[in-house]
Design a protein around this motif. Structure first.
Motif, PDB file in Angstrom:
ATOM      1  N   LEU A  89      38.756  56.715  60.753  1.00 19.71           N
ATOM      2  CA  LEU A  89      38.462  55.849  61.892  1.00 19.71           C
ATOM      3  C   LEU A  89      39.743  55.265  62.467  1.00 19.71           C
ATOM      4  N   GLN A  90      40.652  54.839  61.603  1.00 23.32           N
ATOM      5  CA  GLN A  90      41.896  54.253  62.070  1.00 23.32           C
ATOM      6  C   GLN A  90      42.787  55.274  62.773  1.00 23.32           C
ATOM      7  N   LEU A  91      42.637  56.548  62.415  1.00 19.91           N
ATOM      8  CA  LEU A  91      43.444  57.593  63.042  1.00 19.91           C
ATOM      9  C   LEU A  91      42.817  58.130  64.331  1.00 19.91           C
ATOM     10  N   ASN A  92      41.644  57.604  64.689  1.00 19.35           N
ATOM     11  CA  ASN A  92      40.978  58.002  65.937  1.00 19.35           C
ATOM     12  C   ASN A  92      40.754  59.520  66.010  1.00 19.35           C
ATOM     13  N   VAL A  93      40.172  60.074  64.953  1.00 18.60           N
ATOM     14  CA  VAL A  93      39.903  61.512  64.968  1.00 18.60           C
ATOM     15  C   VAL A  93      38.742  61.800  65.921  1.00 18.60           C
ATOM     16  N   ASP A  94      38.738  63.001  66.477  1.00 16.23           N
ATOM     17  CA  ASP A  94      37.677  63.421  67.388  1.00 16.23           C
ATOM     18  C   ASP A  94      36.566  64.157  66.648  1.00 16.23           C
ATOM     19  N   VAL A  95      36.946  64.980  65.675  1.00 20.34           N
ATOM     20  CA  VAL A  95      35.992  65.808  64.933  1.00 20.34           C
ATOM     21  C   VAL A  95      36.279  65.633  63.448  1.00 20.34           C
ATOM     22  N   LEU A  96      35.222  65.576  62.639  1.00 21.25           N
ATOM     23  CA  LEU A  96      35.385  65.462  61.195  1.00 21.25           C
ATOM     24  C   LEU A  96      34.619  66.606  60.544  1.00 21.25           C
ATOM     25  N   ASN A  97      35.337  67.474  59.832  1.00 20.20           N
ATOM     26  CA  ASN A  97      34.719  68.611  59.157  1.00 20.20           C
ATOM     27  C   ASN A  97      34.435  68.272  57.697  1.00 20.20           C
ATOM     28  N   LEU A  98      33.178  68.430  57.301  1.00 16.74           N
ATOM     29  CA  LEU A  98      32.750  68.188  55.926  1.00 16.74           C
ATOM     30  C   LEU A  98      32.118  69.464  55.392  1.00 16.74           C
ATOM     31  N   SER A  99      32.932  70.349  54.850  1.00 18.93           N
ATOM     32  CA  SER A  99      32.404  71.569  54.220  1.00 18.93           C
ATOM     33  C   SER A  99      31.996  71.254  52.790  1.00 18.93           C
ATOM     34  N   ILE A 100      31.221  70.223  52.670  1.00 15.45           N
ATOM     35  CA  ILE A 100      30.799  69.701  51.373  1.00 15.45           C
ATOM     36  C   ILE A 100      29.347  69.268  51.502  1.00 15.45           C
ATOM     37  N   GLY A 101      28.726  68.999  50.387  1.00 16.68           N
ATOM     38  CA  GLY A 101      27.362  68.511  50.455  1.00 16.68           C
ATOM     39  C   GLY A 101      26.798  68.264  49.072  1.00 16.68           C
ATOM     40  N   GLY A 102      25.672  67.564  49.053  1.00 21.07           N
ATOM     41  CA  GLY A 102      24.990  67.266  47.803  1.00 21.07           C
ATOM     42  C   GLY A 102      23.724  66.477  48.074  1.00 21.07           C
ATOM     43  N   PRO A 103      22.936  66.233  47.058  1.00 19.26           N
ATOM     44  CA  PRO A 103      21.662  65.516  47.222  1.00 19.26           C
ATOM     45  C   PRO A 103      21.843  64.006  47.138  1.00 19.26           C
ATOM     46  N   ASP A 104      22.719  63.452  47.959  1.00 14.68           N
ATOM     47  CA  ASP A 104      23.085  62.035  47.808  1.00 14.68           C
ATOM     48  C   ASP A 104      22.654  61.191  48.995  1.00 14.68           C
ATOM     49  N   TYR A 105      21.486  61.487  49.572  1.00 15.62           N
ATOM     50  CA  TYR A 105      21.095  60.744  50.765  1.00 15.62           C
ATOM     51  C   TYR A 105      20.708  59.300  50.457  1.00 15.62           C
ATOM     52  N   ASN A 106      20.570  58.950  49.193  1.00 15.71           N
ATOM     53  CA  ASN A 106      20.305  57.552  48.831  1.00 15.71           C
ATOM     54  C   ASN A 106      21.577  56.770  48.550  1.00 15.71           C
ATOM     55  N   ASP A 107      22.723  57.396  48.734  1.00 19.42           N
ATOM     56  CA  ASP A 107      24.006  56.705  48.583  1.00 19.42           C
ATOM     57  C   ASP A 107      24.257  55.940  49.883  1.00 19.42           C
ATOM     58  N   MET A 108      23.695  54.733  49.982  1.00 17.47           N
ATOM     59  CA  MET A 108      23.645  54.036  51.257  1.00 17.47           C
ATOM     60  C   MET A 108      25.010  53.656  51.825  1.00 17.47           C
ATOM     61  N   PRO A 109      25.998  53.238  51.030  1.00 17.17           N
ATOM     62  CA  PRO A 109      27.314  52.998  51.639  1.00 17.17           C
ATOM     63  C   PRO A 109      27.869  54.248  52.313  1.00 17.17           C
ATOM     64  N   PHE A 110      27.677  55.402  51.693  1.00 12.55           N
ATOM     65  CA  PHE A 110      28.130  56.666  52.280  1.00 12.55           C
ATOM     66  C   PHE A 110      27.359  56.968  53.560  1.00 12.55           C
ATOM     67  N   VAL A 111      26.045  56.873  53.504  1.00 11.14           N
ATOM     68  CA  VAL A 111      25.204  57.186  54.660  1.00 11.14           C
ATOM     69  C   VAL A 111      25.503  56.244  55.818  1.00 11.14           C
ATOM     70  N   ASP A 112      25.633  54.956  55.535  1.00  9.72           N
ATOM     71  CA  ASP A 112      25.932  53.995  56.602  1.00  9.72           C
ATOM     72  C   ASP A 112      27.292  54.266  57.227  1.00  9.72           C
ATOM     73  N   LYS A 113      28.247  54.718  56.423  1.00  9.44           N
ATOM     74  CA  LYS A 113      29.579  55.005  56.961  1.00  9.44           C
ATOM     75  C   LYS A 113      29.523  56.217  57.897  1.00  9.44           C
ATOM     76  N   ILE A 114      28.691  57.200  57.573  1.00  8.93           N
ATOM     77  CA  ILE A 114      28.490  58.330  58.487  1.00  8.93           C
ATOM     78  C   ILE A 114      27.979  57.826  59.835  1.00  8.93           C
ATOM     79  N   HIS A 115      26.981  56.950  59.787  1.00  8.66           N
ATOM     80  CA  HIS A 115      26.457  56.379  61.033  1.00  8.66           C
ATOM     81  C   HIS A 115      27.542  55.622  61.793  1.00  8.66           C
ATOM     82  N   GLU A 116      28.362  54.880  61.083  1.00  7.60           N
ATOM     83  CA  GLU A 116      29.424  54.118  61.732  1.00  7.60           C
ATOM     84  C   GLU A 116      30.396  55.039  62.468  1.00  7.60           C
ATOM     85  N   LEU A 117      30.743  56.155  61.854  1.00  7.82           N
ATOM     86  CA  LEU A 117      31.666  57.083  62.499  1.00  7.82           C
ATOM     87  C   LEU A 117      31.048  57.711  63.745  1.00  7.82           C
TER      88      LEU A 117
END
Length: 470
Positions: free
Chosen positions: A298-326
């Motif tokens: 966020l501080q670097l003002n990126v335009d696109v963020l690539n996440l070639s990663i994944g997992g069953p962590d949709y209940n990890d609310m700090p992570f999920v909320d940060k995605i929404h923030e971005l």
């Protein structure tokens, strides 16, 4: 399911817009997960302000112990495990100051945060957590706690397989496999190379030869690995080596987006790459590493963020909320849907989120790749509503088997990867190309995650004989 055809996508886009290191320290999930908690605040603050706020509230728990000396793990040159264990020998809790990464822009960016880490002895966790949850808000400095959750060992991982070193040779005048598959050369001839588009790659780092990437804005690691050293010069060299990619996954992904290797070029060779390492060399990670990395992006003002990663962590609310923030800040997030097919409801997080572009895989004969995860998404089903239904995911599918991009093992080498992890940076590269057609100063008037996703869907072709959840 939509399969992307690059030229169709570019036309529709215009229509819509016109309208483990052996001598390094690696954090152990058993040590961290049992003792360390994330205290996340509702806003960004200077880290000392948050630490002082929590320290004042808990100081009475220490029973005459000098809190600043024995209950704050601050020495950046001490090993992380040692610091936690030493602190908890003296105190029932201790605030952990995370080691900062070495990066090029450290003198120009104020590293504020919206969370701190606290280690708590197991015998007193319940009591101290109750006290933390009862802390009153500090209205004077607008300090309000949002979450107090364990710093979990996350199950997200790089999503690729079938890796092999491929020492290919080709003539620069001959189209590479990537160019033939995705048609990027047509946009190159129009002068669009991804210039002035900043793409963050969250992955396993970048190889020492940088994957032939021309514009590396920053390389940084939030993976919790660091080394001790006898001298500053040696320490700088030692720290720099921890930015390297010992796995090859991150180098491939960054190379697919912006590599300039003539044997296996990326799609947007003039895109600005920010390589952010979020995995240890053993491919382990923690929620706090991602939170730090997201804040840095966020501080670097990126335009696109690539996440070639994944997992069953949709209940990890700090992570999920940060995605929404971005995404609310305008960052376009592209994420791999996962390699858990052919099973329904196997879409990985964060690709399963509405504001993220989830990328699946398709074979060259038009059939969905057997390994590509399927929808429906299960996040909504967790709300236990009798009327809950999952969403259609992935958003798009693209070629994902035997793709070629830069290798971390040699300067001019290429490697071959298969998986939705390999497909994901293809979409990120396409987006970078198309964004580069807009002058940077007016881009935000037209571009946001929603318009880009609509352009992707509008420029894709529907697969025949495939379910909408594939």
């Amino acid at each position: 399911v939509e399969t992307m055809k690059f030229l169709h996508f570019s036309v529709i886009f215009w229509i819509i817009v016109g309208a483990l290191q052996s001598d390094g320290e690696i954090l152990d999930e058993n040590i961290i997960g049992d003792n360390v908690y994330i205290i996340q605040f509702t806003k960004f603050h200077l880290v000392p302000s948050m630490e002082s706020y929590i320290t004042r509230a808990l100081q009475e728990e220490q029973d005459q112990i000098d809190v600043s000396m024995k209950c704050s793990c601050k020495s950046p040159h001490s090993r992380f495990h040692f610091r936690i264990k030493t602190c908890l020998n003296y105190c029932s809790w201790c605030i952990i100051s995370r080691p900062l990464p070495s990066h090029q822009l450290s003198n120009t960016i104020t590293l504020t945060s919206d969370f701190i880490l606290i280690a708590i002895t197991q015998s007193e966790q319940a009591q101290i957590l109750d006290k933390l949850r009862g802390i009153h808000n500090d209205d004077e400095f607008d300090l309000k706690i949002k979450y107090i959750v364990p710093d979990s060992f996350v199950t997200r991982a790089p999503l690729s397989f079938d890796s092999q070193l491929s020492p290919m040779q080709s003539d620069s005048e001959t189209e590479s496999t990537n160019e033939k598959l995705f048609g990027a050369r047509k946009l190159w001839k129009s002068g669009y190379f991804g210039q002035n588009v900043r793409v963050a790659v969250f992955d396993s780092g970048l190889g020492p030869h940088f994957g032939g990437i021309l514009n590396i804005i920053d390389r940084t690691s939030w993976s919790g690995q660091f080394k001790e050293s006898e001298s500053n010069a040696k320490n700088r060299a030692s720290q720099a080596s921890l930015l390297d990619d010992s796995v090859g996954h991150g180098t491939f992904v960054a190379g697919m987006i912006a590599g300039a290797n003539q044997h296996c070029p990326g799609l947007a060779p003039l895109a600005e790459i920010v390589s952010i390492k979020v995995f240890s060399d053993a491919q382990t990670s923690f929620t706090s590493w991602f939170l730090d990395a997201f804040n840095y992006a966020l501080q670097l003002n990126v335009d696109v963020l690539n996440l070639s990663i994944g997992g069953p962590d949709y209940n990890d609310m700090p992570f999920v909320d940060k995605i929404h923030e971005l995404t609310e800040s305008g960052v376009i997030i592209v994420s791999a849907i996962g390699n858990d097919g052919e099973k329904w409801c196997s879409a990985n997080n964060p690709a399963d989120m509405l504001d993220v572009i989830g990328v699946g895989g398709v074979e060259r004969d038009g059939h969905v790749s057997s390994f590509s995860s399927r929808g429906m998404t299960t996040q909504e089903l967790s709300f236990r509503s009798p009327f809950a239904t999952g969403r259609v995911k992935p958003d798009v599918v693209i070629y994902s088997r035997n793709l070629e991009a830069a290798s971390h093992k040699s300067e001019n080498g290429c490697q071959v990867l298969s998986g939705t992890s390999a497909a994901c940076p293809v979409v990120s590269g396409m987006i970078a190309l198309l964004l580069s057609a807009f002058p940077k100063e007016i881009r935000s008037d037209f571009i946001n995650p929603s318009t880009v996703k609509r352009a992707l869907l509008g420029g894709s072709s529907r697969l025949q004989n495939a379910s909408m959840f594939e």
